[in-house]
Design a protein around this motif. Sequence first.
Motif, PDB file in Angstrom:
ATOM      1  N   ILE A   8      65.157   1.298  69.011  1.00  0.00           N
ATOM      2  CA  ILE A   8      65.626   0.344  70.026  1.00  0.00           C
ATOM      3  C   ILE A   8      64.877   0.484  71.138  1.00  0.00           C
ATOM      4  CG2 ILE A   8      67.594   0.168  71.636  1.00  0.00           C
ATOM      5  CD1 ILE A   8      69.295   1.480  69.221  1.00  0.00           C
ATOM      6  N   PRO A   9      64.699  -0.810  71.881  1.00  0.00           N
ATOM      7  CA  PRO A   9      63.859  -0.658  72.985  1.00  0.00           C
ATOM      8  C   PRO A   9      64.576  -0.214  74.364  1.00  0.00           C
ATOM      9  CG  PRO A   9      64.741  -2.951  72.578  1.00  0.00           C
ATOM     10  CD  PRO A   9      65.170  -1.935  71.493  1.00  0.00           C
ATOM     11  N   TRP A  10      64.858   0.998  74.444  1.00  0.00           N
ATOM     12  CA  TRP A  10      65.466   1.731  75.560  1.00  0.00           C
ATOM     13  C   TRP A  10      64.872   1.239  76.683  1.00  0.00           C
ATOM     14  CZ3 TRP A  10      70.400   2.007  74.925  1.00  0.00           C
ATOM     15  CH2 TRP A  10      71.047   2.662  73.673  1.00  0.00           C
ATOM     16  N   HIS A  11      65.481   1.103  77.959  1.00  0.00           N
ATOM     17  CA  HIS A  11      65.000   1.023  79.286  1.00  0.00           C
ATOM     18  C   HIS A  11      65.533   2.438  80.031  1.00  0.00           C
ATOM     19  CE1 HIS A  11      63.190  -0.064  83.086  1.00  0.00           C
ATOM     20  NE2 HIS A  11      64.620   0.129  83.633  1.00  0.00           N
ATOM     21  N   PHE A  12      64.611   3.299  80.327  1.00  0.00           N
ATOM     22  CA  PHE A  12      65.209   4.632  80.751  1.00  0.00           C
ATOM     23  C   PHE A  12      65.107   4.663  82.459  1.00  0.00           C
ATOM     24  CE2 PHE A  12      64.062   8.881  82.378  1.00  0.00           C
ATOM     25  CZ  PHE A  12      65.065   9.365  81.932  1.00  0.00           C
ATOM     26  N   THR A  13      66.108   5.077  82.806  1.00  0.00           N
ATOM     27  CA  THR A  13      66.417   5.166  84.713  1.00  0.00           C
ATOM     28  C   THR A  13      66.928   6.799  84.645  1.00  0.00           C
ATOM     29  OG1 THR A  13      67.321   3.065  84.359  1.00  0.00           O
ATOM     30  CG2 THR A  13      67.501   4.320  86.422  1.00  0.00           C
ATOM     31  N   ASP A  14      66.160   7.375  85.584  1.00  0.00           N
ATOM     32  CA  ASP A  14      66.303   8.543  85.912  1.00  0.00           C
ATOM     33  C   ASP A  14      66.868   8.824  87.398  1.00  0.00           C
ATOM     34  OD1 ASP A  14      66.613  11.277  86.403  1.00  0.00           O
ATOM     35  OD2 ASP A  14      64.195  11.861  86.031  1.00  0.00           O
ATOM     36  N   GLY A  17      71.279  13.295  88.880  1.00  0.00           N
ATOM     37  CA  GLY A  17      72.452  13.917  88.257  1.00  0.00           C
ATOM     38  C   GLY A  17      72.654  13.201  86.810  1.00  0.00           C
ATOM     39  N   VAL A  18      72.164  12.082  86.765  1.00  0.00           N
ATOM     40  CA  VAL A  18      72.393  10.980  85.316  1.00  0.00           C
ATOM     41  C   VAL A  18      71.066  10.568  84.906  1.00  0.00           C
ATOM     42  CG1 VAL A  18      73.670   9.040  84.618  1.00  0.00           C
ATOM     43  CG2 VAL A  18      74.794  10.411  86.494  1.00  0.00           C
ATOM     44  N   LEU A  19      71.032  10.553  83.392  1.00  0.00           N
ATOM     45  CA  LEU A  19      69.994  10.014  82.925  1.00  0.00           C
ATOM     46  C   LEU A  19      70.738   8.845  82.010  1.00  0.00           C
ATOM     47  CD1 LEU A  19      68.316  13.338  81.339  1.00  0.00           C
ATOM     48  CD2 LEU A  19      67.751  12.340  83.533  1.00  0.00           C
ATOM     49  N   GLN A  20      69.923   7.737  82.036  1.00  0.00           N
ATOM     50  CA  GLN A  20      70.516   6.525  81.715  1.00  0.00           C
ATOM     51  C   GLN A  20      69.495   5.793  80.940  1.00  0.00           C
ATOM     52  OE1 GLN A  20      73.449   4.207  83.661  1.00  0.00           O
ATOM     53  NE2 GLN A  20      72.323   2.228  83.575  1.00  0.00           N
ATOM     54  N   TRP A  21      70.016   5.236  79.725  1.00  0.00           N
ATOM     55  CA  TRP A  21      69.210   4.217  78.834  1.00  0.00           C
ATOM     56  C   TRP A  21      69.910   3.180  78.638  1.00  0.00           C
ATOM     57  CZ3 TRP A  21      69.679   9.522  78.378  1.00  0.00           C
ATOM     58  CH2 TRP A  21      68.577  10.294  78.224  1.00  0.00           C
ATOM     59  N   THR A  22      69.378   1.855  78.730  1.00  0.00           N
ATOM     60  CA  THR A  22      69.877   0.498  78.645  1.00  0.00           C
ATOM     61  C   THR A  22      69.180  -0.252  77.683  1.00  0.00           C
ATOM     62  OG1 THR A  22      70.624   0.842  80.883  1.00  0.00           O
ATOM     63  CG2 THR A  22      70.817  -1.228  80.071  1.00  0.00           C
ATOM     64  N   TRP A  23      70.028  -0.909  76.976  1.00  0.00           N
ATOM     65  CA  TRP A  23      69.475  -2.141  75.801  1.00  0.00           C
ATOM     66  C   TRP A  23      70.135  -3.212  76.318  1.00  0.00           C
ATOM     67  CZ3 TRP A  23      70.670  -1.910  70.048  1.00  0.00           C
ATOM     68  CH2 TRP A  23      69.837  -3.129  69.402  1.00  0.00           C
ATOM     69  N   VAL A  29      75.164  -5.876  76.015  1.00  0.00           N
ATOM     70  CA  VAL A  29      74.501  -4.607  76.662  1.00  0.00           C
ATOM     71  C   VAL A  29      74.977  -3.260  76.267  1.00  0.00           C
ATOM     72  CG1 VAL A  29      74.239  -3.540  79.021  1.00  0.00           C
ATOM     73  CG2 VAL A  29      74.504  -5.954  78.842  1.00  0.00           C
ATOM     74  N   ALA A  30      73.976  -2.390  75.686  1.00  0.00           N
ATOM     75  CA  ALA A  30      74.211  -1.090  75.373  1.00  0.00           C
ATOM     76  C   ALA A  30      73.835  -0.013  76.219  1.00  0.00           C
ATOM     77  CB  ALA A  30      73.868  -0.883  73.770  1.00  0.00           C
ATOM     78  N   THR A  31      74.475   1.088  76.637  1.00  0.00           N
ATOM     79  CA  THR A  31      74.403   1.918  77.444  1.00  0.00           C
ATOM     80  C   THR A  31      74.549   3.294  76.870  1.00  0.00           C
ATOM     81  OG1 THR A  31      74.976   0.378  79.148  1.00  0.00           O
ATOM     82  CG2 THR A  31      74.624   2.754  80.017  1.00  0.00           C
ATOM     83  N   ILE A  32      73.556   4.276  77.170  1.00  0.00           N
ATOM     84  CA  ILE A  32      73.882   5.865  76.990  1.00  0.00           C
ATOM     85  C   ILE A  32      73.604   6.509  78.487  1.00  0.00           C
ATOM     86  CG2 ILE A  32      73.046   7.985  75.834  1.00  0.00           C
ATOM     87  CD1 ILE A  32      72.059   6.196  73.397  1.00  0.00           C
ATOM     88  N   ARG A  33      74.600   7.235  78.635  1.00  0.00           N
ATOM     89  CA  ARG A  33      74.322   8.152  79.869  1.00  0.00           C
ATOM     90  C   ARG A  33      74.486   9.694  79.581  1.00  0.00           C
ATOM     91  NH1 ARG A  33      78.070   4.060  81.406  1.00  0.00           N
ATOM     92  NH2 ARG A  33      77.019   2.473  82.953  1.00  0.00           N
TER      93      ARG A  33
END
Length: 238
Positions: A8-14, A17-23, A29-33
């Motif tokens: 998956i081409p995840w876009h990572f944002t730091d 206190g939260v690490l976020q991956w967005t597709w 829109v898929a998100t992992i936090r």
Amino acid sequence: MKDIGTPIPWHFTDMLGVLQWTWVTPHFVATIRGEEFSGEGVEEGKRHVRFYRWELGDMIVPQQGTPRLLVEGSATTFEEADEYIREHVGKAYDPSLGYRAYAGSLAYTFTLATGERVDVREFIGTQCSLRVLSQDRSEQLVTGSFDVRHYEFCLTTATDLISIVPEHVLKISNRSEAAEKASKVARLDSYVGIGRIYAEEKRPGCTGRPGYHPGTVDHAGAPRCPLHEEGLPEHLLH
């Protein structure tokens, strides 16, 4: 063997206190936090994630311009959250959109009534019999050509298209090697691969009785059938 598909081409944002991956795609829109925690027992300089929250939001039918929540959950690892996203993307969206490539075998893996997780790819396009648990806890045998449509199993018969919730299915069977041998000995193609059930209507001279599903005849407990079982070895009649 599990195949989790294309990366998956995840876009990572730091963030703090939260690490976020967005597709982000035109359709969802898929998100992992990953929520970090700190305190006593946490080694200095190390980053620890308490858990991962994941969600899938639909953009085909959005809500006031924002993603419409389809499904969400939590996971203990990023890899687990990533797999949940893959599975739901593969099942929720039409295969023509191309997202099944990211899901791999997860698009075809379902949980049955027994709790067993089954990859059903080997059954697709074959004549199958499904033992289904009814609301009154009785069991019913349903037979037809097997396929998967989103989150459901589909069986195509000569007269109907039947949709079945996987969580109601106790067992899936198609023509096993033993069943193939039995049908060759009997010189017929109607054996469904379970018990003494044949995909035919009951005819004069048949010792069986109409099966649970229309178009089948069940010989359980009956004498050898001269129409369906002539030539079968004795051990295959029990």
